[in-house]
Design a protein around this motif. Structure first.
Motif, PDB file in Angstrom:
ATOM      1  N   LYS A   1       3.060 -10.411  -7.905  1.00 46.83           N
ATOM      2  CA  LYS A   1       3.965  -9.273  -7.780  1.00 46.83           C
ATOM      3  C   LYS A   1       3.997  -8.720  -6.363  1.00 46.83           C
ATOM      4  O   LYS A   1       5.035  -8.272  -5.885  1.00 46.83           O
ATOM      5  CB  LYS A   1       3.533  -8.147  -8.725  1.00 46.83           C
ATOM      6  CG  LYS A   1       3.948  -8.329 -10.168  1.00 46.83           C
ATOM      7  CD  LYS A   1       3.561  -7.084 -10.948  1.00 46.83           C
ATOM      8  CE  LYS A   1       4.004  -7.190 -12.390  1.00 46.83           C
ATOM      9  NZ  LYS A   1       3.637  -5.977 -13.148  1.00 46.83           N
ATOM     10  N   LEU A   2       2.841  -8.708  -5.704  1.00 46.77           N
ATOM     11  CA  LEU A   2       2.722  -8.027  -4.426  1.00 46.77           C
ATOM     12  C   LEU A   2       2.269  -8.980  -3.328  1.00 46.77           C
ATOM     13  O   LEU A   2       1.412  -9.823  -3.541  1.00 46.77           O
ATOM     14  CB  LEU A   2       1.700  -6.882  -4.546  1.00 46.77           C
ATOM     15  CG  LEU A   2       2.009  -5.815  -5.594  1.00 46.77           C
ATOM     16  CD1 LEU A   2       0.840  -4.864  -5.738  1.00 46.77           C
ATOM     17  CD2 LEU A   2       3.267  -5.057  -5.222  1.00 46.77           C
ATOM     18  N   PRO A   3       2.825  -8.816  -2.140  1.00 47.37           N
ATOM     19  CA  PRO A   3       2.311  -9.591  -1.010  1.00 47.37           C
ATOM     20  C   PRO A   3       0.958  -9.033  -0.574  1.00 47.37           C
ATOM     21  O   PRO A   3       0.416  -8.144  -1.222  1.00 47.37           O
ATOM     22  CB  PRO A   3       3.393  -9.380   0.061  1.00 47.37           C
ATOM     23  CG  PRO A   3       3.985  -8.059  -0.280  1.00 47.37           C
ATOM     24  CD  PRO A   3       3.946  -7.955  -1.782  1.00 47.37           C
ATOM     25  N   ASP A   4       0.471  -9.524   0.518  1.00 50.71           N
ATOM     26  CA  ASP A   4      -0.846  -9.098   0.970  1.00 50.71           C
ATOM     27  C   ASP A   4      -0.743  -7.728   1.650  1.00 50.71           C
ATOM     28  O   ASP A   4      -0.783  -7.611   2.869  1.00 50.71           O
ATOM     29  CB  ASP A   4      -1.426 -10.136   1.925  1.00 50.71           C
ATOM     30  CG  ASP A   4      -2.880  -9.848   2.272  1.00 50.71           C
ATOM     31  OD1 ASP A   4      -3.374 -10.414   3.257  1.00 50.71           O
ATOM     32  OD2 ASP A   4      -3.514  -9.045   1.558  1.00 50.71           O
ATOM     33  N   THR A   5      -0.650  -6.701   0.858  1.00 54.72           N
ATOM     34  CA  THR A   5      -0.491  -5.343   1.379  1.00 54.72           C
ATOM     35  C   THR A   5      -1.745  -4.891   2.121  1.00 54.72           C
ATOM     36  O   THR A   5      -2.838  -4.939   1.574  1.00 54.72           O
ATOM     37  CB  THR A   5      -0.196  -4.364   0.228  1.00 54.72           C
ATOM     38  OG1 THR A   5       1.012  -4.769  -0.411  1.00 54.72           O
ATOM     39  CG2 THR A   5      -0.058  -2.942   0.732  1.00 54.72           C
ATOM     40  N   LYS A   6      -1.552  -4.419   3.350  1.00 52.53           N
ATOM     41  CA  LYS A   6      -2.675  -3.936   4.149  1.00 52.53           C
ATOM     42  C   LYS A   6      -2.458  -2.518   4.661  1.00 52.53           C
ATOM     43  O   LYS A   6      -3.291  -1.995   5.399  1.00 52.53           O
ATOM     44  CB  LYS A   6      -2.930  -4.890   5.320  1.00 52.53           C
ATOM     45  CG  LYS A   6      -3.422  -6.259   4.864  1.00 52.53           C
ATOM     46  CD  LYS A   6      -3.706  -7.174   6.038  1.00 52.53           C
ATOM     47  CE  LYS A   6      -4.190  -8.535   5.554  1.00 52.53           C
ATOM     48  NZ  LYS A   6      -4.436  -9.474   6.691  1.00 52.53           N
ATOM     49  N   GLN A   7      -1.340  -1.914   4.273  1.00 60.38           N
ATOM     50  CA  GLN A   7      -1.109  -0.507   4.584  1.00 60.38           C
ATOM     51  C   GLN A   7      -0.564   0.196   3.346  1.00 60.38           C
ATOM     52  O   GLN A   7       0.336  -0.326   2.682  1.00 60.38           O
ATOM     53  CB  GLN A   7      -0.093  -0.339   5.724  1.00 60.38           C
ATOM     54  CG  GLN A   7      -0.642  -0.672   7.100  1.00 60.38           C
ATOM     55  CD  GLN A   7       0.355  -0.343   8.197  1.00 60.38           C
ATOM     56  OE1 GLN A   7       1.560  -0.386   8.007  1.00 60.38           O
ATOM     57  NE2 GLN A   7      -0.151  -0.022   9.382  1.00 60.38           N
TER      58      GLN A   7
ATOM     59  N   ILE B   1       4.764   2.409  -7.474  1.00 60.53           N
ATOM     60  CA  ILE B   1       4.491   1.643  -6.264  1.00 60.53           C
ATOM     61  C   ILE B   1       5.813   1.113  -5.730  1.00 60.53           C
ATOM     62  O   ILE B   1       6.569   0.474  -6.453  1.00 60.53           O
ATOM     63  CB  ILE B   1       3.546   0.463  -6.551  1.00 60.53           C
ATOM     64  CG1 ILE B   1       2.224   0.963  -7.147  1.00 60.53           C
ATOM     65  CG2 ILE B   1       3.278  -0.340  -5.281  1.00 60.53           C
ATOM     66  CD1 ILE B   1       1.360  -0.147  -7.711  1.00 60.53           C
ATOM     67  N   PHE B   2       6.052   1.358  -4.444  1.00 61.57           N
ATOM     68  CA  PHE B   2       7.343   1.011  -3.865  1.00 61.57           C
ATOM     69  C   PHE B   2       7.182   0.375  -2.487  1.00 61.57           C
ATOM     70  O   PHE B   2       6.350   0.804  -1.685  1.00 61.57           O
ATOM     71  CB  PHE B   2       8.212   2.270  -3.724  1.00 61.57           C
ATOM     72  CG  PHE B   2       8.325   3.049  -4.998  1.00 61.57           C
ATOM     73  CD1 PHE B   2       9.269   2.726  -5.959  1.00 61.57           C
ATOM     74  CD2 PHE B   2       7.444   4.102  -5.244  1.00 61.57           C
ATOM     75  CE1 PHE B   2       9.346   3.440  -7.145  1.00 61.57           C
ATOM     76  CE2 PHE B   2       7.523   4.816  -6.434  1.00 61.57           C
ATOM     77  CZ  PHE B   2       8.473   4.484  -7.385  1.00 61.57           C
ATOM     78  N   GLU B   3       7.998  -0.639  -2.230  1.00 64.74           N
ATOM     79  CA  GLU B   3       8.073  -1.187  -0.881  1.00 64.74           C
ATOM     80  C   GLU B   3       8.665  -0.146   0.056  1.00 64.74           C
ATOM     81  O   GLU B   3       9.497   0.666  -0.357  1.00 64.74           O
ATOM     82  CB  GLU B   3       8.985  -2.414  -0.859  1.00 64.74           C
ATOM     83  CG  GLU B   3       8.405  -3.669  -1.444  1.00 64.74           C
ATOM     84  CD  GLU B   3       9.359  -4.839  -1.290  1.00 64.74           C
ATOM     85  OE1 GLU B   3       8.894  -5.895  -0.851  1.00 64.74           O
ATOM     86  OE2 GLU B   3      10.548  -4.687  -1.610  1.00 64.74           O
ATOM     87  N   LEU B   4       8.250  -0.186   1.289  1.00 68.80           N
ATOM     88  CA  LEU B   4       8.881   0.628   2.318  1.00 68.80           C
ATOM     89  C   LEU B   4       9.828  -0.265   3.113  1.00 68.80           C
ATOM     90  O   LEU B   4       9.424  -1.314   3.624  1.00 68.80           O
ATOM     91  CB  LEU B   4       7.830   1.244   3.242  1.00 68.80           C
ATOM     92  CG  LEU B   4       6.899   2.258   2.563  1.00 68.80           C
ATOM     93  CD1 LEU B   4       5.879   2.781   3.564  1.00 68.80           C
ATOM     94  CD2 LEU B   4       7.684   3.416   1.960  1.00 68.80           C
ATOM     95  N   LYS B   5      11.076   0.152   3.172  1.00 68.31           N
ATOM     96  CA  LYS B   5      12.060  -0.606   3.931  1.00 68.31           C
ATOM     97  C   LYS B   5      12.129  -0.020   5.347  1.00 68.31           C
ATOM     98  O   LYS B   5      11.142   0.507   5.845  1.00 68.31           O
ATOM     99  CB  LYS B   5      13.395  -0.592   3.200  1.00 68.31           C
ATOM    100  CG  LYS B   5      13.263  -1.159   1.775  1.00 68.31           C
ATOM    101  CD  LYS B   5      14.572  -1.385   1.089  1.00 68.31           C
ATOM    102  CE  LYS B   5      15.126  -2.743   1.427  1.00 68.31           C
ATOM    103  NZ  LYS B   5      16.287  -3.106   0.584  1.00 68.31           N
ATOM    104  N   GLN B   6      13.261  -0.055   5.988  1.00 64.44           N
ATOM    105  CA  GLN B   6      13.359   0.356   7.378  1.00 64.44           C
ATOM    106  C   GLN B   6      13.144   1.856   7.567  1.00 64.44           C
ATOM    107  O   GLN B   6      13.441   2.660   6.691  1.00 64.44           O
ATOM    108  CB  GLN B   6      14.723  -0.029   7.959  1.00 64.44           C
ATOM    109  CG  GLN B   6      15.903   0.828   7.502  1.00 64.44           C
ATOM    110  CD  GLN B   6      16.518   0.361   6.199  1.00 64.44           C
ATOM    111  OE1 GLN B   6      15.985  -0.476   5.501  1.00 64.44           O
ATOM    112  NE2 GLN B   6      17.692   0.914   5.883  1.00 64.44           N
ATOM    113  N   ALA B   7      12.622   2.204   8.733  1.00 66.85           N
ATOM    114  CA  ALA B   7      12.631   3.592   9.172  1.00 66.85           C
ATOM    115  C   ALA B   7      14.008   3.864   9.765  1.00 66.85           C
ATOM    116  O   ALA B   7      14.782   2.942  10.048  1.00 66.85           O
ATOM    117  CB  ALA B   7      11.534   3.832  10.195  1.00 66.85           C
TER     118      ALA B   7
ATOM    119  N   ASP C   1       3.364  -1.040  10.156  1.00 60.04           N
ATOM    120  CA  ASP C   1       3.404  -2.402  10.680  1.00 60.04           C
ATOM    121  C   ASP C   1       4.004  -3.284   9.586  1.00 60.04           C
ATOM    122  O   ASP C   1       3.395  -3.474   8.531  1.00 60.04           O
ATOM    123  CB  ASP C   1       1.980  -2.848  11.032  1.00 60.04           C
ATOM    124  CG  ASP C   1       1.917  -4.254  11.604  1.00 60.04           C
ATOM    125  OD1 ASP C   1       2.883  -5.025  11.446  1.00 60.04           O
ATOM    126  OD2 ASP C   1       0.875  -4.596  12.210  1.00 60.04           O
ATOM    127  N   ALA C   2       5.205  -3.794   9.826  1.00 60.36           N
ATOM    128  CA  ALA C   2       5.895  -4.591   8.810  1.00 60.36           C
ATOM    129  C   ALA C   2       5.076  -5.809   8.393  1.00 60.36           C
ATOM    130  O   ALA C   2       5.152  -6.259   7.243  1.00 60.36           O
ATOM    131  CB  ALA C   2       7.262  -5.032   9.333  1.00 60.36           C
TER     132      ALA C   2
END
Length: 237
Positions: free
Chosen positions: A19-25, A95-101, A209-210
């Motif tokens: 479900k999730l990539p390697d989230t580090k932030q 839980i949500f992805e963060l897209k562009q600032a 950091d994307a």
């Protein structure tokens, strides 16, 4: 029996890994209750396999009516009492992805950043095919009846981050499930966004950091603690 438990544990672990990539932030936002419209935000970063706090916790505001389960990377509990809907004044939990600032003017950061203008709209008309999409109104047929301007005289969107709730700017947005969710600048509770002051907002964007696949983890404290452990192997106090 022990072998069965081991297999089940491994399958669950694989399920979350898929479900999730390697989230580090992680941006972790917690409230004490579902109807609270203020809470605390703490950043976390993972290095060498361990999570660490980044910066001090800050006070934030969110939906004026509190929280409701949103549509993101998590599973909404079957017994959920509050589920995010358009116009309910609740911020999305989960839980949500963060897209562009984004912002009103260029900002020298490494994270993906887009400058919006007055003619850029986020469509919140549930009857529109452009629902929950950010569009340049000079390049689309404007048939929608309701929208948010991505740039306007107040500083609310001077700096912000797009939260991927209900497939914003993607195929799959469910009409009426909530739209145009951002992290941005404001001092009072909102229609559904999570907000802070300008200096804090800029600090968060500079930190992102994307390549570390940042996420927003938001909700009532006890639910957040469980999701943090289940999805990220992060133990919260």
């Amino acid at each position: 029996m022990q072998k069965i438990l081991l297999i089940v544990t491994l399958l669950v672990s694989l399920m979350y890994a898929e479900k999730l990539p390697d989230t580090k932030q992680l941006i972790v936002v917690t409230t004490q209750g579902w109807n609270d419209n203020s809470g605390r935000l703490q950043r976390y970063e993972k290095s060498r396999g361990k999570w660490h706090k980044v910066g001090k916790a800050i006070d934030i505001k969110l939906g004026r009516n509190g929280l409701g389960w949103g549509r993101g990377l998590h599973t909404i509990p079957k017994d959920a009492r509050y589920i995010k809907k358009e116009g309910d004044g609740r911020a999305p939990a989960g839980i949500f992805e963060l897209k562009q600032a984004f912002g009103y003017a260029p900002f020298d950061v490494m994270y993906p950043y887009k400058v919006y203008k007055e003619t850029d709209h986020c469509v919140d008309d549930v009857h529109s095919k452009l629902y929950n999409k950010i569009v340049d109104s000079t390049k689309v047929k404007v048939g929608y009846k309701s929208k948010e301007h991505m740039k306007f005289p107040k500083n609310y969107y001077k700096y912000g981050i797009v939260v991927n709730h209900n497939h914003i700017d993607e195929v799959g947005a469910i009409p009426g499930a909530g739209s145009c969710i951002f992290i941005h600048i404001k001092k009072v509770p909102t229609a559904g966004c999570t907000v802070m002051d300008e200096a804090q907002m800029k600090e968060v964007i500079k930190w992102l950091d994307a390549g570390k696949h940042p996420k927003l983890l938001q909700g009532v404290k006890e639910d957040v603690k469980k999701m943090a452990k289940d999805y990220f192997s992060l133990s919260l106090e």
